[in-house]
Design an enzyme around this catalytic site. Structure first.
Site, PDB file in Angstrom:
ATOM      1  N   LYS A  61       0.834  -1.209   0.000  1.00  0.00           N
ATOM      2  CA  LYS A  61       0.000   0.000   0.000  1.00  0.00           C
ATOM      3  C   LYS A  61       0.866   1.255   0.000  1.00  0.00           C
ATOM      4  O   LYS A  61       2.042   1.223   0.359  1.00  0.00           O
ATOM      5  CB  LYS A  61      -0.918  -0.010   1.239  1.00  0.00           C
ATOM      6  CG  LYS A  61      -1.888  -1.195   1.269  1.00  0.00           C
ATOM      7  CD  LYS A  61      -2.909  -1.099   0.154  1.00  0.00           C
ATOM      8  CE  LYS A  61      -3.889  -2.262   0.192  1.00  0.00           C
ATOM      9  NZ  LYS A  61      -3.337  -3.510  -0.351  1.00  0.00           N
ATOM     10  N   ASP A  62       0.228   2.353  -0.377  1.00  0.00           N
ATOM     11  CA  ASP A  62       0.913   3.645  -0.463  1.00  0.00           C
ATOM     12  C   ASP A  62       1.627   4.001   0.838  1.00  0.00           C
ATOM     13  O   ASP A  62       1.170   3.658   1.925  1.00  0.00           O
ATOM     14  CB  ASP A  62      -0.099   4.755  -0.756  1.00  0.00           C
ATOM     15  CG  ASP A  62      -0.742   4.586  -2.120  1.00  0.00           C
ATOM     16  OD1 ASP A  62      -1.567   3.685  -2.256  1.00  0.00           O
ATOM     17  OD2 ASP A  62      -0.411   5.355  -3.030  1.00  0.00           O
ATOM     18  N   LYS A  63       2.714   4.743   0.702  1.00  0.00           N
ATOM     19  CA  LYS A  63       3.384   5.260   1.887  1.00  0.00           C
ATOM     20  C   LYS A  63       2.697   6.535   2.375  1.00  0.00           C
ATOM     21  O   LYS A  63       2.269   6.597   3.529  1.00  0.00           O
ATOM     22  CB  LYS A  63       4.859   5.542   1.591  1.00  0.00           C
ATOM     23  CG  LYS A  63       5.578   6.171   2.778  1.00  0.00           C
ATOM     24  CD  LYS A  63       7.050   6.416   2.495  1.00  0.00           C
ATOM     25  CE  LYS A  63       7.721   7.039   3.721  1.00  0.00           C
ATOM     26  NZ  LYS A  63       9.165   7.273   3.481  1.00  0.00           N
ATOM     27  N   ASP A 106      -1.120   0.479  -5.727  1.00  0.00           N
ATOM     28  CA  ASP A 106      -0.752   1.872  -5.990  1.00  0.00           C
ATOM     29  C   ASP A 106       0.217   2.325  -4.911  1.00  0.00           C
ATOM     30  O   ASP A 106      -0.121   3.057  -4.003  1.00  0.00           O
ATOM     31  CB  ASP A 106      -2.028   2.717  -5.974  1.00  0.00           C
ATOM     32  CG  ASP A 106      -1.791   4.093  -6.548  1.00  0.00           C
ATOM     33  OD1 ASP A 106      -0.650   4.401  -6.893  1.00  0.00           O
ATOM     34  OD2 ASP A 106      -2.777   4.846  -6.649  1.00  0.00           O
TER      35      ASP A 106
END
Length: 716
Positions: free
Chosen positions: A276-278, A495
Site C-alpha cells: 500500500k501507499d506510503k 498503488d
C-alpha cells in the site's frame, strides 16, 4: 507449449504475412549469447537527471477531452485513505483491538461437540489400554485444550510386548486424535516396547522417527514442533494469525519490518496480498506464522503510526495478489475551477469515460534512478552499469570504488545495497554476483518495471492512433462470457509510492494461467460487423515469452521503444532468466478502467490542518474510546481525525455523501478559523482492481500531472 496451440501466431508490424509460429517459439528457439548486446551499435541511454515526469514513462493521453481543474493531491497524507478489498469482496477496516476468545476462533477451531467426542474416545481408550494409560492421555489432552504453547511433554504408555496390540493403539490414536502422533520406543529394560504419544504439528499431525539413546526410558524428544515458528502450537488454531494492519505515512514493508523486529520474527513470516501507499492512511490484511494475537496486540502501545487489530486464526497465509482491489477515499484540496459546473462535468466525465489504465509514476520508483532504467540495463546484460545505477550516489563507492569505506558509510537499513557491496567484496569485479545478492522479488521488479514502461507507451499509441470509441481489427480482447476480470492482469503491485525499498514484493508473471491465454481473442472483421466488443474489452500485453502482440500498428511500438533502449524482445543476450523478457511469460492489462462504486462530494473548509476524512482510528475512538483515545492521545498518531473539530471545522456545499443536509450549527468555525478564507475541496470515493492506480484516475479528473514536483507547486 501453451502459446503455440491456444492462439494463432501474430505478425509483427509490417510483416507481409503471419508468422508460422508465435513469438514464444522464437524465444525458445533463439540461441542465447553470453555477452554481445542485441543492438551493439546502440549506446546505453543515459539516465535522466531531475524528477521523473509522466511523458518520460509513456503517460501522455487522456480518455476524454472534458476540461479538468486544479487541485492538490496528498497535501496531507490523511487526504489519501486506502482500504483493501479482500477476495470475498469485504472491505478491510480496523474495527477492534479486542482479544477475547480470539484463541478459540479460526478455521481450525474446535466445534462445540469436541469435548463430548473426546470423552467418548477416551472411554474407548480406557477399555483398550487400561486406567493408567487413560489417565495419562486425558492429562495430555487437557493441556492441549488449555492452549498450552509451551513445552508439552509427551507421555509414555505402559510397556506392551504385544505387537498386534500396539498396532491397534497406534491406529486408534491416529483415527480419534488426529492432532497427536505416536511412535514406538524402547523401554529402559532394553527388552519391552512402549508407545510414545505427543502433540503433532497440526490437526492432521504427522509421524516422526524414533529418537533413542537418552534417559531411563530410552528415548528423548528434542525435535522442534516447526522450524519456522513456536515449538508448540495449539492444534485447534490455524497456523497463521490474520490481522488488520493500519498505518499512517509508512509503506507496508517498513511497517512490517518494525513489527517483525519487535516480535523477533523474520520478514518472510508475514504474508500480504498487496503493498500500500506510503503517503497515505491505509488498512490491509496481513498474516503472521505461529504468533499469538496477545503478543501482537501488546505492541499497540509501542508502535508509532501503526496499529493492529481484528485478530483471527486461519489455515493459510496470504500471498501477493490475493485481493480483489482497493477502496480509495481521496481529498483534493485548494481546488480552483472556473465554476462548480466545471468540477461536476469533470467528475461526470471520469465516472462515464473512465481513465487510461496507465502504470503510475509510483511504479517506476521514487529514487534518483527510475527502476525501468535499471531494468533496461539488466535486459542488455550491462551488469556493472546496473550495479552503479542501483547503488546510486552512495558515499565513497561511487567516487572511487572503495568497498570497505562504502560499507562503513551506508546505513544498516539499506540492506540491499549492503548485500551487493558484501558480494562485491567477496567476488571482486563480479557484478553479476552482486546483482544476484538482491532478493529475487526485487530483482524481478526491475524488469517488470521495464515491461510496464513498454505497456504505457503502447497504451498511449493505441489511444492516439485509434481513439477509445471503438475496437479496431487486430485488437486483443477478452472473449465474451469469460469472467476473469482483473485476475487476468497478472500483476500484484498496488498503488504504492515506494517500490525501490521493498524487497519482499513480487509479481506473478511466472504463473500466467492457462485460462487467461484461452480467454484472449484477436478482433476480426466479423467481430466488427457484429459489434460484439467495446473498448472496455481491449487489453495490451506486458511482453513475455507467451504473450501475443496486437495484429495492428500498436505492435510496432513495443519493438520501436525497446530498440531505442538497445533491447530485443525476441531473444536474450545473456542466459540469466530473471533479467530477460524472454524468460518471463508476460501478462495482459485492460487499457481502460472505470472507477467502481463511485461517489463524490464538493466541500469547503478553512483550516489546512483539519482532516476531511474519518480514518479507522477516528471511528474506533467512538466505539472503543478508552483504547483508541489512548492510542491517539499518546502522540503517536499524527492524524488527529478523531477530534470533534472534524465536524466543527468542516462544512459541505449542500449535502453530505449520504444525502443529509449539513447542520449549520456544526459548521460554524471556532476561534481564529473564523478569520480564515474559505477553500474548496473535492472528496472522491471509489474502488479499483488491485493493479490499477488511483493517481491515474485523479490525473484524468484534473487533466494535470501527478508528479511530486508538480504537486508541490499546488501545495505552496
Amino acid at each position: 507449449m501453451r502459446g503455440r496451440r491456444l492462439l494463432n501466431p501474430l505478425p509483427l508490424l509490417r510483416t507481409p504475412k503471419p508468422l508460422s509460429r508465435p513469438l514464444a517459439a522464437h524465444f525458445r528457439g533463439a540461441r542465447v549469447r553470453a555477452a554481445a548486446p542485441a543492438h551493439p551499435s546502440t549506446p546505453s541511454p543515459a539516465p535522466r537527471c531531475g524528477p521523473l515526469a509522466e511523458p518520460d514513462v509513456g503517460i501522455s493521453r487522456f480518455a476524454s477531452t472534458v476540461p479538468g481543474f486544479r487541485g492538490a493531491l496528498k497535501q496531507r497524507y490523511s487526504d489519501f485513505v486506502v482500504h483493501e478489498v479482500a477476495r470475498d469482496g469485504a472491505l478491510v477496516r480496523l474495527t477492534s483491538f479486542d482479544l477475547h476468545d480470539v484463541d478459540e476462533c479460526g478455521d481450525n477451531a474446535v466445534d462445540g461437540d469436541a469435548d463430548e467426542d473426546h470423552s467418548r474416545a477416551l472411554e474407548s481408550f480406557r477399555l483398550l489400554c487400561g486406567e493408567a494409560d487413560h489417565d495419562a492421555l486425558r492429562g495430555l489432552l487437557g493441556s492441549v485444550l488449555d492452549g498450552g504453547d509451551g513445552n508439552l511433554s509427551p507421555i509414555i504408555l505402559s510397556a506392551d510386548a504385544d505387537k498386534a496390540h500396539r498396532s491397534e493403539v497406534h491406529e486408534f490414536i491416529k483415527r480419534n486424535f488426529k492432532f497427536l502422533i505416536t511412535d514406538t520406543v524402547d523401554h529402559s529394560d532394553g527388552i519391552q516396547k512402549c508407545i510414545r504419544v505427543r502433540l503433532g504439528s497440526g490437526p492432521r499431525g504427522g509421524r516422526g522417527r524414533t529418537k533413542r539413546g537418552m534417559g531411563s526410558s530410552g528415548w528423548r524428544d528434542d525435535r522442534p514442533f516447526d522450524s519456522r515458528g513456536s515449538t508448540s502450537w495449539p492444534y485447534h488454531l490455524g497456523k497463521f494469525l490474520r490481522f488488520h494492519l493500519y498505518k499512517e505515512n509508512r509503506d507496508t514493508q517498513e511497517a512490517l519490518g518494525v513489527i517483525g523486529k519487535m516480535l523477533g520474527v523474520q520478514p518472510r513470516s508475514f504474508g500480504v496480498a498487496g503493498t500500500k501507499d506510503k503517503r497515505a492512511v491505509t488498512t490491509q490484511q496481513v498474516t503472521l506464522f505461529k504468533v499469538h494475537a496477545s503478543r501482537l496486540a501488546a505492541l499497540n502501545n509501542k508502535l508509532i503510526g501503526i496499529r493492529v487489530g481484528d485478530f483471527s486464526y486461519v489455515n493459510e497465509g496470504l500471498v501477493l495478489g490475493q485481493l480483489k482491489g482497493n477502496r480509495f477515499a481521496i481529498t483534493l484540496r485548494n481546488v480552483v475551477a472556473e465554476s462548480d459546473d466545471v468540477i461536476k462535468a469533470a467528475v461526470d466525465g471520469l465516472s462515464k469515460n473512465g481513465f487510461i489504465n496507465y502504470y503510475g509514476l509510483q511504479r517506476f520508483g521514487s529514487g534518483s534512478v527510475p527502476t525501468h532504467i535499471v531494468g533496461a540495463a539488466l535486459l542488455r546484460g550491462e551488469w556493472r552499469h546496473a550495479v552503479s545505477l542501483i547503488l546510486g550516489t552512495r558515499v565513497h563507492y561511487k567516487g572511487h570504488g572503495d568497498i570497505d569505506v562504502a560499507l562503513s558509510g551506508i546505513p544498516r537499513h539499506l540492506t540491499v545495497e549492503r548485500a551487493m557491496l558484501q558480494r562485491l567484496k567477496k567476488y571482486p569485479g563480479n557484478y553479476l554476483q552482486a546483482l544476484m545478492a538482491i532478493p529475487k522479488t526485487l530483482r524481478l521488479m526491475y524488469v517488470h518495471s521495464y515491461q510496464s514502461y513498454l505497456w504505457n507507451h503502447a497504451a498511449s499509441m493505441r489511444v492516439e492512433k485509434y481513439g477509445i470509441l471503438q475496437v479496431v481489427e487486430g485488437d486483443l480482447v477478452y472473449k465474451k462470457g469469460c469472467s476473469l476480470g482483473e485476475a487476468a492482469t497478472v500483476d500484484t503491485f498496488d498503488d504504492n509510492g515506494s517500490h525501490t525499498n521493498s524487497p519482499e514484493m513480487e509479481m506473478s508473471y511466472e504463473t500466467l494461467p492457462e485460462e487467461v491465454i484461452q480467454s484472449l481473442k484477436i478482433v476480426d472483421s466479423e467481430d466488427l460487423l457484429k459489434a460484439v466488443y467495446t473498448f472496455e474489452d481491449v487489453v495490451l500485453p506486458l511482453p513475455g515469452s507467451e504473450t501475443l502482440l496486437p495484429r495492428n500498428e500498436v505492435a510496432g511500438i513495443y519493438h520501436e521503444v525497446a530498440k531505442k533502449d538497445g533491447i530485443s524482445l525476441i531473444e536474450s543476450v545473456h542466459g540469466i532468466k530473471d533479467f530477460s523478457i524472454t524468460g518471463m511469460r508476460g501478462g495482459y492489462r485492460r487499457v481502460l478502467q472505470r472507477p467502481i462504486d463511485f461517489k463524490w462530494d464538493l466541500m469547503t473548509y478553512k483550516d489546512d490542518n483539519v482532516p476531511l476524512v474519518e480514518t479507522d482510528l477516528a471511528v474506533l475512538s467512538k466505539t472503543q474510546p478508552s483504547e483508541a483515545n489512548k492510542l491517539l492521545s499518546d502522540g503517536t498518531s499524527s492524524c488527529p481525525s478523531c477530534d470533534s473539530s472534524l465536524d466543527a471545522s468542516l462544512y459541505t456545499s449542500g449535502s453530505t455523501t449520504d444525502g443529509t443536509e449539513a447542520s449549520s450549527e456544526k459548521t460554524k468555525s471556532i476561534g481564529i478559523s473564523d478569520l480564515l478564507p474559505k477553500k474548496l475541496a473535492v472528496k472522491l470515493e471509489f474502488t479499483l482492481p488491485a493493479s490499477s492506480y488511483a493517481t491515474m484516475a485523479i490525473r484524468e479528473l484534473t487533466k494535470t500531472s501527478t508528479s511530486v514536483a508538480y504537486q508541490k507547486t499546488l501545495n505552496c
